[in-house]
Design an enzyme around this catalytic site. Structure first.
Site, PDB file in Angstrom:
ATOM      1  N   ASP A 127       0.878  -1.158   0.000  1.00  0.00           N
ATOM      2  CA  ASP A 127       0.000   0.000   0.000  1.00  0.00           C
ATOM      3  C   ASP A 127       0.930   1.226   0.000  1.00  0.00           C
ATOM      4  OD1 ASP A 127      -2.316   1.638   0.548  1.00  0.00           O
ATOM      5  OD2 ASP A 127      -1.605   1.723   2.613  1.00  0.00           O
ATOM      6  N   ASP A 168      -0.101   5.071   0.784  1.00  0.00           N
ATOM      7  CA  ASP A 168      -0.375   6.015   1.876  1.00  0.00           C
ATOM      8  C   ASP A 168      -0.396   5.290   3.216  1.00  0.00           C
ATOM      9  OD1 ASP A 168      -0.844   8.344   0.297  1.00  0.00           O
ATOM     10  OD2 ASP A 168      -2.757   7.501  -0.284  1.00  0.00           O
TER      11      ASP A 168
HETATM   12  P1  B16 Z   1      -6.716  10.033  -3.902  1.00  0.00           P
HETATM   13  P2  B16 Z   1      -3.838   3.935  -0.167  1.00  0.00           P
HETATM   14  C1  B16 Z   1      -5.736   5.803  -0.304  1.00  0.00           C
HETATM   15  O1  B16 Z   1      -4.449   5.380  -0.553  1.00  0.00           O
HETATM   16  C2  B16 Z   1      -5.806   6.636   0.970  1.00  0.00           C
HETATM   17  O2  B16 Z   1      -5.492   5.848   2.104  1.00  0.00           O
HETATM   18  C3  B16 Z   1      -7.208   7.163   1.129  1.00  0.00           C
HETATM   19  O3  B16 Z   1      -7.313   7.922   2.305  1.00  0.00           O
HETATM   20  C4  B16 Z   1      -7.550   8.011  -0.109  1.00  0.00           C
HETATM   21  O4  B16 Z   1      -8.885   8.512  -0.025  1.00  0.00           O
HETATM   22  C5  B16 Z   1      -7.401   7.148  -1.357  1.00  0.00           C
HETATM   23  O5  B16 Z   1      -6.085   6.635  -1.416  1.00  0.00           O
HETATM   24  C6  B16 Z   1      -7.680   7.924  -2.626  1.00  0.00           C
HETATM   25  O6  B16 Z   1      -6.683   8.890  -2.780  1.00  0.00           O
HETATM   26  O7  B16 Z   1      -7.712  11.052  -3.474  1.00  0.00           O
HETATM   27  O8  B16 Z   1      -5.288  10.534  -3.888  1.00  0.00           O
HETATM   28  O9  B16 Z   1      -7.074   9.371  -5.211  1.00  0.00           O
HETATM   29  O10 B16 Z   1      -3.809   3.878   1.331  1.00  0.00           O
HETATM   30  O11 B16 Z   1      -4.711   2.893  -0.822  1.00  0.00           O
HETATM   31  O12 B16 Z   1      -2.460   4.023  -0.770  1.00  0.00           O
HETATM   32 MG    MG Z   2      -2.951   3.108   3.337  1.00  0.00          MG
END
Ligand code: B16
Ligand code: MG
Length: 209
Positions: free
Chosen positions: A8, A10
Site C-alpha cells: 500500500d 499512503d
Molecule cells: P486520492 P492507499 C488511499 O491510498 C488513501 O489511504 C485514502 O485515504 C484516499 O482517499 C485514497 O487513497 C484515494 O486517494 O484522493 O489521492 O485518489 O492507502 O490505498 O495508498
Molecule cells: Mg494506506
C-alpha cells in the site's frame, strides 16, 4: 510460498495519510461539517468519492452530484499542495531497507494503492520506475475493501494471488488482501492480518516469506 510483496502507498511507504487528514479537515471546516481523526481513520484505503460520502455523514446539507464533484476536486487541490513538499526523506523508516532486501532476494515488489495521485507521489519521493508493477486508483473501478487493486497488481506481476503478500495500514486494505486470496501483513495497527508489526523499522519482511 511468497514470490511478490504488494505495498500500500499512503501510510505504508509514506505518511501521506496525514496530508489527506489536513485536506479533508480544511474542506470540512469550510463547509461547516464536523470532522476529526477518528472519522479520518475510516477513510484509509477508501476512494476519494467514497471518502467524501463518509465525511458528509455529519452534514445537515444534502449535496447534489455536481456539488460533490466540486468538493472532491477542492479537497484534491488542497492535498496536491501538501504532497508538492514531499521528498525522498519522507519515505517511512525501514521501508527502503526492506525494499532493497526483497529485490536482492529475487522477490517482486509492487504498489497497490487506491490513490489516483500515486504517480505524482512516487515521482516526488524518487521511486518512479522502482517497482515491478504499480496498480493504483487510476486502473480500478472498486476501491478497497474490494480486492481489485491487488488482483490487478498480481496480474501485472504474473504471480498468482496465493504467492503474494500485501502490506497495509488500513483495515479495508487487509480485508481486500484477504478477499483476493493473498497473505497480509499489517503495520500501524490495521486489524485482521496474518502477520503484524508496529512499523517496518525493526521488521524484516523477508523473515516471514
Ligand atoms: P486520492 P492507499 C488511499 O491510498 C488513501 O489511504 C485514502 O485515504 C484516499 O482517499 C485514497 O487513497 C484515494 O486517494 O484522493 O489521492 O485518489 O492507502 O490505498 O495508498
Ligand atoms: Mg494506506
Amino acid at each position: 510460498m511468497i514470490k511478490a510483496v504488494i505495498f500500500d502507498l499512503d501510510g505504508v511507504i509514506i505518511s501521506t495519510d496525514d496530508c489527506h487528514y489536513e485536506a479533508w479537515k480544511k474542506l470540512a471546516d469550510e463547509e461547516g461539517i464536523y470532522f476529526d481523526r477518528k472519522i479520518n481513520d475510516r477513510l484509509r484505503g477508501v476512494s476519494r468519492m467514497a471518502s467524501l460520502e463518509i465525511v458528509l455523514e455529519k452534514s445537515e446539507k444534502v449535496y447534489t452530484e455536481k456539488e460533490k464533484a466540486e468538493l472532491t476536486e477542492r479537497k484534491n487541490n488542497y492535498y496536491r499542495e501538501f504532497i508538492k513538499k514531499l521528498t525522498p526523506n519522507d519515505i517511512l523508516p525501514g521501508v527502503m531497507d526492506n525494499l532493497e532486501e526483497l529485490k536482492q532476494n529475487g522477490i517482486k515488489i509492487a504498489i497497490g494503492s487506491s490513490s489516483k495521485n500515486t504517480p505524482i507521489i512516487l515521482k516526488q519521493i524518487g521511486l518512479d520506475g522502482y517497482f515491478d508493477a504499480v496498480s493504483d486508483g487510476n486502473n480500478i473501478t472498486h476501491s478497497k475493501p474490494n480486492p481489485e487493486v491487488f488482483l490487478k497488481a498480481s496480474e501485472m506481476l504474473k504471480i498468482p494471488p496465493e504467492n503474494c503478500l500485501v502490506v497495509e495500514d488500513a483495515d479495508a486494505g487487509i480485508e481486500a488482501g484477504k478477499k483476493g486470496g493473498m497473505k497480509t501483513l499489517s503495520v500501524h495497527g490495521a486489524k485482521g492480518a496474518d502477520f503484524e508489526t508496529e512499523d517496518l523499522k525493526k521488521f524484516k519482511i523477508l523473515s516471514i516469506i
